[in-house]
Design a protein around this motif. Structure first.
Motif, PDB file in Angstrom:
ATOM      1  N   SER A 189      37.875  41.186  48.258  1.00 11.50           N
ATOM      2  CA  SER A 189      38.897  41.365  47.237  1.00 11.50           C
ATOM      3  C   SER A 189      39.744  40.112  47.128  1.00 11.50           C
ATOM      4  O   SER A 189      39.671  39.209  47.966  1.00 11.50           O
TER       5      SER A 189
ATOM      6  N   GLN B 227      43.761  38.776  45.159  1.00  7.76           N
ATOM      7  CA  GLN B 227      44.967  39.117  44.415  1.00  7.76           C
ATOM      8  C   GLN B 227      45.297  37.977  43.454  1.00  7.76           C
ATOM      9  O   GLN B 227      45.226  36.803  43.842  1.00  7.76           O
TER      10      GLN B 227
ATOM     11  N   ALA C 285      44.835  43.311  41.468  1.00  7.00           N
ATOM     12  CA  ALA C 285      43.878  43.398  42.575  1.00  7.00           C
ATOM     13  C   ALA C 285      42.465  43.311  42.010  1.00  7.00           C
ATOM     14  O   ALA C 285      42.075  44.122  41.157  1.00  7.00           O
TER      15      ALA C 285
ATOM     16  N   GLY D  79      45.192  37.042  48.614  1.00  7.18           N
ATOM     17  CA  GLY D  79      44.283  38.100  49.036  1.00  7.18           C
ATOM     18  C   GLY D  79      43.152  37.589  49.901  1.00  7.18           C
ATOM     19  O   GLY D  79      43.097  36.429  50.314  1.00  7.18           O
ATOM     20  N   GLN D  80      42.200  38.471  50.176  1.00  6.50           N
ATOM     21  CA  GLN D  80      41.164  38.218  51.170  1.00  6.50           C
ATOM     22  C   GLN D  80      40.313  36.988  50.865  1.00  6.50           C
ATOM     23  O   GLN D  80      40.165  36.100  51.708  1.00  6.50           O
TER      24      GLN D  80
END
Length: 725
Positions: A72, A74, A121, A159-160
């Protein structure tokens, strides 16, 4: 081994062009093979034994195609003027993000209270290690999609996926470090040719090792920072090994030994120190897989490949180059037989006078050195670790900008929420509701989102937002409390996984330390036929490593020198650092131990005078060890300028440890303690002498072996020391 190394040195020195051609063929073949079959470095955070892994596996099973099964990101959209972000801009951006390869969904935007910031997201159907996303490819696709999202809007990625994307290697500090190292070697060796030789040999070995690491990445996961660490260590030890051989070769040349024979003797004597020094580094690296984290295994294998390659380059390319260059390695006046321009009065070398001064008053010198190292190590008692946090990234990076915007608009905990997985099939909807109530009642949990029920209805998932960021010192206690208060649930997510890794590594540190120290002590005992020497060496090495931990803690965690290392706030020490730095530094410290003790033992076997052998050993190695350490320090400081936090902290810690090891330890503590111990330094019980294999770290400087069974005087039979054949 002496005969083999002597033949190797003589053969390569007598036929230098054949040796250089063979190395060129090996390098070309390795590079071509790596280009055709090599892989790409990628991190693996699936750590067996981490409690968070169970929750991740449950999400992968019940949410196929979601961010849990894949990855994922962001996207943070912010209006710098404080105006509300327009719905049209968000809709257009959502549409472009949805067209990115492997994106399965873009969640509806989450707006801040004043609507000047929106959080999107993005969910991918493949993990961050997938070839289409790894190496920065996924981030580049996101950057293309958000380009032109509104001229007045600030768009940042977090994010990831962006957070795990490898930092670009800058290289500027490393180049400066290499240039400074070259200048140091020119000043010591006297010629540019002699100074450049160790550097060129180290680079040749690194070229082959880089291909080896690329091939390693094709068969196993290799951390994205492992190649940088391998280069750091390989460059440092490669220059050291080559410098030791060149220095010995120059000694023989100045003694009138012919060029080819001088290279052969240098390989037979200093070459054995190189072999066993490299062996001890490899023994230390063998402890990394005991940490139980796949990343550490890749660090160990990649760095081991680098050490083997540069050691092989030193043992073959140095004598070959010495044979090719002949007496041109000597300064011009020495080649012409002219006296020095500024004749110096005949007196003992500085290192000899220093060692004699320490030996005359060993107790005060030892106490002062212990006090210094103890003071530097004291901050390590407050050492706190966390694997990785985006708040430590460069202030101008998109991930750091996204982190700061999220913290300012949604709260610091929004950057690291806890994912709580409830077994809905077991507890039912009533149990899910009860879990939500319990979660909201936990101290330091400020918001709970959800539940989201899996498509198969088996599990329900909550997102719990802490009151603080993921790297906060209160995070482990909060995680423990949530797990204790909520029965039958799994707490997971990146924050939980990284916290679990930090705890796991803290527990495994002593296992790695014990293994590395024990195995190294056995190897040293076999080399030097002593019980006392390995114990003393291990204790002194642990002191210098502890001081390095203390300096890193004070600089990064306490913030005493953040400006000097280009950071804007204090931060925890990376969880990867303590074990990684210990394993590497213990091996590097033993390099100097082998170099120094080889000379001390050589004089001890000849004279039986414990104090004089210490003075002579320090005098014979002080110059080369000081030079090698200076080179390694500037090289490591160059890596301390990198953007990656692990590399930066590792570079500083290793530079500090090597500096202390070559000055305070080797020049003060070793001569002081060995003077106090006297003949007892070489004590070895007879039964252990019979059990240990016979290994000699270095033959006498003139290349002659003393023959088996040679003994030194001793008042007791158990103090007898045998010289291996």
């Amino acid at each position: 081994m002496t005969r083999f190394l002597h033949r190797l040195g003589r053969g390569t020195a007598a036929h230098p062009w054949r040796t250089l051609a063979a190395w060129l063929l090996v390098a070309v073949a390795a590079t071509l093979t790596a280009g055709a079959l090599g892989g790409t470095p990628q991190d693996d955070f699936d750590v067996e034994g981490a409690p968070a892994l169970a929750g991740i596996e449950s999400l992968r099973e019940h949410f196929p195609g979601s961010g849990a099964a894949g990855s994922s990101a962001q996207v943070v959209v912010h209006d710098p003027d404080g105006d509300p972000v327009g719905d049209t801009d968000i809709a257009e951006l959502t549409a472009r993000l949805g067209e990115v390869d492997h994106v399965t969904s873009v969640a509806p935007p989450r707006f801040s209270a004043d609507r000047d910031t929106a959080l999107l997201a993005v969910v991918f159907d493949v993990p961050v290690t997938h070839p289409d996303l790894a190496g920065g490819a996924g981030v580049e696709a996101l950057e293309t999609a958000v380009t032109g999202a509104g001229e007045a809007l600030q768009v940042e990625l977090g994010g990831q996926l962006p957070n795990t994307s490898p930092e670009a290697v800058q290289g500027t500090g490393e180049v400066v470090g290499v240039v400074v190292a070259l200048v140091v070697m020119v000043l010591v060796l006297g010629t540019v040719v002699a100074a450049g030789l160790p550097l060129l040999v180290a680079l040749a070995g690194l070229g082959v090792s880089a291909a080896g690491v690329t091939l390693l990445a094709a068969v196993t996961d290799v951390s994205t920072t492992a190649p940088t660490v391998a280069v750091m260590v390989g460059l440092g030890v490669g220059i050291d090994y080559a410098l030791l051989l060149v220095s010995r070769h120059l000694e023989h040349l100045r003694a009138g030994v012919p060029v080819v024979e001088a290279a052969a003797r240098a390989t037979a004597t200093a070459g054995r120190s190189v072999v066993f020094a490299a062996a001890i580094v490899l023994v230390s690296l063998m402890g990394l897989p005991l940490a139980g984290v796949p990343i550490y295994s890749s660090y160990g294998f990649a760095t081991g490949i680098s050490v083997v390659a540069v050691a092989a380059a030193a043992l073959t390319l140095v004598p070959a180059s010495c044979g090719l260059l002949g007496r041109r390695l000597l300064p011009r006046r020495e080649r012409r037989g002219l006296p020095p321009r500024r004749p110096r009065p005949a007196r003992a070398p500085v290192s000899a006078r220093w060692a004699a001064a320490v030996a005359r008053h060993p107790v005060p010198w030892a106490l002062a050195a212990f006090a210094l190292i103890g003071g530097l190590a004291a901050p390590a008692l407050d050492l706190r670790t966390f694997p990785r946090d985006v708040s430590n990234n460069a202030a101008d990076s998109t991930t750091r900008q996204a982190y700061d915007l999220i913290a300012a608009e949604f709260g610091a905990g929004a950057n690291g929420p806890l994912t709580v997985v409830v077994d809905r099939a077991a507890v039912g909807d009533a149990g899910v509701a009860a879990a939500a109530d319990q979660l909201r009642a936990v101290d330091d949990v400020v918001a709970v989102a959800g539940p989201v029920v899996s498509p198969d209805g088996q599990v329900a998932v909550f997102e719990a937002q802490p009151a603080f960021g993921p790297a906060d010192e209160r995070t482990p206690a909060l995680l423990e409390q949530v797990r204790a208060d909520l029965d039958g649930v799994e707490v997971t997510g990146s924050t939980a996984m990284f916290t679990d890794i930090s705890v796991l590594l803290s527990d495994r540190l002593w296992l790695v330390v014990g293994f590395v120290v024990a195995l190294s002590m056995v190897l040293l005992a076999a080399m030097f036929r002593s019980v006392v020497v390995p114990v003393k060496a291990a204790l002194l090495n642990l002191l210098s490593i502890g001081a390095a931990y203390g300096v890193v803690t004070a600089v990064f965690q306490w913030g005493w020198g953040t400006d000097l290392v280009g950071l804007d706030h204090p931060m925890p020490v990376s969880s990867w650092l303590p074990i990684l730095m210990f394993a590497i530094l213990f091996g590097l410290s033993m390099d100097y131990e082998v170099f120094l003790l080889s000379r001390i033992r050589e004089h001890w076997l000849r004279s039986g005078d414990a104090r004089a052998s210490v003075v002579q050993g320090v005098a014979g190695t002080g110059r080369v060890i000081s030079t090698a350490a200076a080179v390694m320090v500037v090289v490591f400081l160059g890596f301390a300028t990198e953007t990656d936090l692990v590399v930066r902290q590792l570079g500083l810690g290793m530079a500090v440890a090597v500096l202390l090891d070559a000055t305070v330890v080797r020049m003060v503590l070793v001569p002081a303690t060995m003077t106090l111990l006297g003949r007892r330094s070489w004590w070895l019980p007879g039964w252990l002498d019979r059990l240990l294999p016979s290994i000699d770290a270095e033959a006498p400087a003139d290349g002659r072996a003393d023959g088996p069974g040679a003994t030194v005087p001793g008042p007791r039979q158990e103090e007898r020391t045998e010289v291996p054949a």
